[in-house]
Design a protein around this motif. Structure first.
Motif, PDB file in Angstrom:
ATOM      1  N   LEU A   1      21.524  49.590  23.336  1.00  0.00           N
ATOM      2  CA  LEU A   1      22.313  50.793  23.607  1.00  0.00           C
ATOM      3  C   LEU A   1      21.768  52.009  22.858  1.00  0.00           C
ATOM      4  CD1 LEU A   1      25.941  49.364  23.550  1.00  0.00           C
ATOM      5  CD2 LEU A   1      24.591  50.033  25.551  1.00  0.00           C
ATOM      6  N   TRP A   2      21.363  51.813  21.600  1.00  0.00           N
ATOM      7  CA  TRP A   2      20.791  52.935  20.840  1.00  0.00           C
ATOM      8  C   TRP A   2      19.460  53.381  21.442  1.00  0.00           C
ATOM      9  CZ3 TRP A   2      23.709  56.007  18.542  1.00  0.00           C
ATOM     10  CH2 TRP A   2      24.788  55.584  17.769  1.00  0.00           C
ATOM     11  N   ALA A   3      18.657  52.431  21.905  1.00  0.00           N
ATOM     12  CA  ALA A   3      17.375  52.788  22.526  1.00  0.00           C
ATOM     13  C   ALA A   3      17.603  53.596  23.804  1.00  0.00           C
ATOM     14  CB  ALA A   3      16.563  51.530  22.826  1.00  0.00           C
ATOM     15  N   VAL A   4      18.570  53.181  24.609  1.00  0.00           N
ATOM     16  CA  VAL A   4      18.880  53.900  25.846  1.00  0.00           C
ATOM     17  C   VAL A   4      19.459  55.280  25.530  1.00  0.00           C
ATOM     18  CG1 VAL A   4      20.368  53.895  27.903  1.00  0.00           C
ATOM     19  CG2 VAL A   4      19.144  51.810  27.237  1.00  0.00           C
ATOM     20  N   THR A   5      20.331  55.344  24.536  1.00  0.00           N
ATOM     21  CA  THR A   5      20.911  56.622  24.127  1.00  0.00           C
ATOM     22  C   THR A   5      19.819  57.584  23.650  1.00  0.00           C
ATOM     23  OG1 THR A   5      22.998  55.570  23.544  1.00  0.00           O
ATOM     24  CG2 THR A   5      22.565  57.719  22.560  1.00  0.00           C
ATOM     25  N   HIS A   6      18.889  57.064  22.869  1.00  0.00           N
ATOM     26  CA  HIS A   6      17.787  57.912  22.391  1.00  0.00           C
ATOM     27  C   HIS A   6      16.950  58.424  23.570  1.00  0.00           C
ATOM     28  CE1 HIS A   6      14.501  59.484  20.045  1.00  0.00           C
ATOM     29  NE2 HIS A   6      13.672  58.748  20.761  1.00  0.00           N
ATOM     30  N   LEU A   7      16.635  57.548  24.517  1.00  0.00           N
ATOM     31  CA  LEU A   7      15.855  57.965  25.685  1.00  0.00           C
ATOM     32  C   LEU A   7      16.611  59.043  26.459  1.00  0.00           C
ATOM     33  CD1 LEU A   7      13.476  57.748  27.632  1.00  0.00           C
ATOM     34  CD2 LEU A   7      14.682  55.826  28.720  1.00  0.00           C
ATOM     35  N   ASP A   8      17.902  58.849  26.641  1.00  0.00           N
ATOM     36  CA  ASP A   8      18.730  59.841  27.329  1.00  0.00           C
ATOM     37  C   ASP A   8      18.637  61.188  26.616  1.00  0.00           C
ATOM     38  OD1 ASP A   8      20.738  61.039  28.967  1.00  0.00           O
ATOM     39  OD2 ASP A   8      22.299  60.382  27.577  1.00  0.00           O
ATOM     40  N   GLU A   9      18.744  61.179  25.291  1.00  0.00           N
ATOM     41  CA  GLU A   9      18.676  62.425  24.519  1.00  0.00           C
ATOM     42  C   GLU A   9      17.299  63.072  24.628  1.00  0.00           C
ATOM     43  OE1 GLU A   9      19.893  61.096  20.653  1.00  0.00           O
ATOM     44  OE2 GLU A   9      22.023  61.287  21.131  1.00  0.00           O
ATOM     45  N   GLU A  10      16.251  62.261  24.599  1.00  0.00           N
ATOM     46  CA  GLU A  10      14.885  62.804  24.726  1.00  0.00           C
ATOM     47  C   GLU A  10      14.703  63.496  26.076  1.00  0.00           C
ATOM     48  OE1 GLU A  10      12.191  63.064  22.847  1.00  0.00           O
ATOM     49  OE2 GLU A  10      12.572  61.747  21.151  1.00  0.00           O
ATOM     50  N   LEU A  11      15.164  62.861  27.138  1.00  0.00           N
ATOM     51  CA  LEU A  11      15.005  63.443  28.468  1.00  0.00           C
ATOM     52  C   LEU A  11      15.883  64.679  28.630  1.00  0.00           C
ATOM     53  CD1 LEU A  11      14.882  60.181  30.616  1.00  0.00           C
ATOM     54  CD2 LEU A  11      12.956  61.633  29.930  1.00  0.00           C
TER      55      LEU A  11
END
Length: 133
Positions: A58-68
């Motif tokens: 979940l943290w990895a997906v959240t980080h990717l979302d924030e990066e994009l």
């Protein structure tokens, strides 16, 4: 059980190589943005926080979302930035493979009818079909 242990060890050390030149970053950004409330809701669930591998996903997906989300445009990004996004997307896949295996093992022991469908349709095989033959 031995097969799941072996597969879990393999998945844990799996490093997926992503090339963002072949990823529809705009669609990925849209998908993650639309699902942000759900993902953040999962992160806020104290029951799920106890499952480290799922929480890491979940943290990895959240980080990717924030990066994009932080980029005003995903068109014409420099190669160095695309390489950074390659790593972020790969991290999501790396975590996802381990979490998926844990889910499948749990389903096998508790819901064999669901497990049967997973065996026939999972994406890690060449000829997947829901048809029982």
């Amino acid at each position: 059980k031995a097969d799941f242990r072996k597969a879990t060890r393999y998945a844990y050390h799996l490093k997926v190589n992503v090339d963002c030149h072949y990823v529809d970053l705009i669609s990925l950004k849209t998908f993650l943005s639309q699902n942000r409330p759900f993902i953040l809701g999962l992160l806020g669930n104290p029951n799920l926080m106890e499952h480290d591998t799922f929480t890491d996903l979940l943290w990895a997906v959240t980080h990717l979302d924030e990066e994009l989300e932080a980029r005003t445009s995903l068109v014409g990004l420099p190669d160095k930035d695309l390489a950074h996004l390659d790593i972020d997307i790969g991290r999501c896949y790396d975590h996802l493979s381990s979490v998926w295996l844990s889910y499948v093992e749990n389903v096998k022991s508790k819901y064999p009818y669901l497990y049967s469908l997973i065996l026939r349709t999972h994406p890690f095989q060449e000829n997947r079909t829901p048809i029982v033959s």
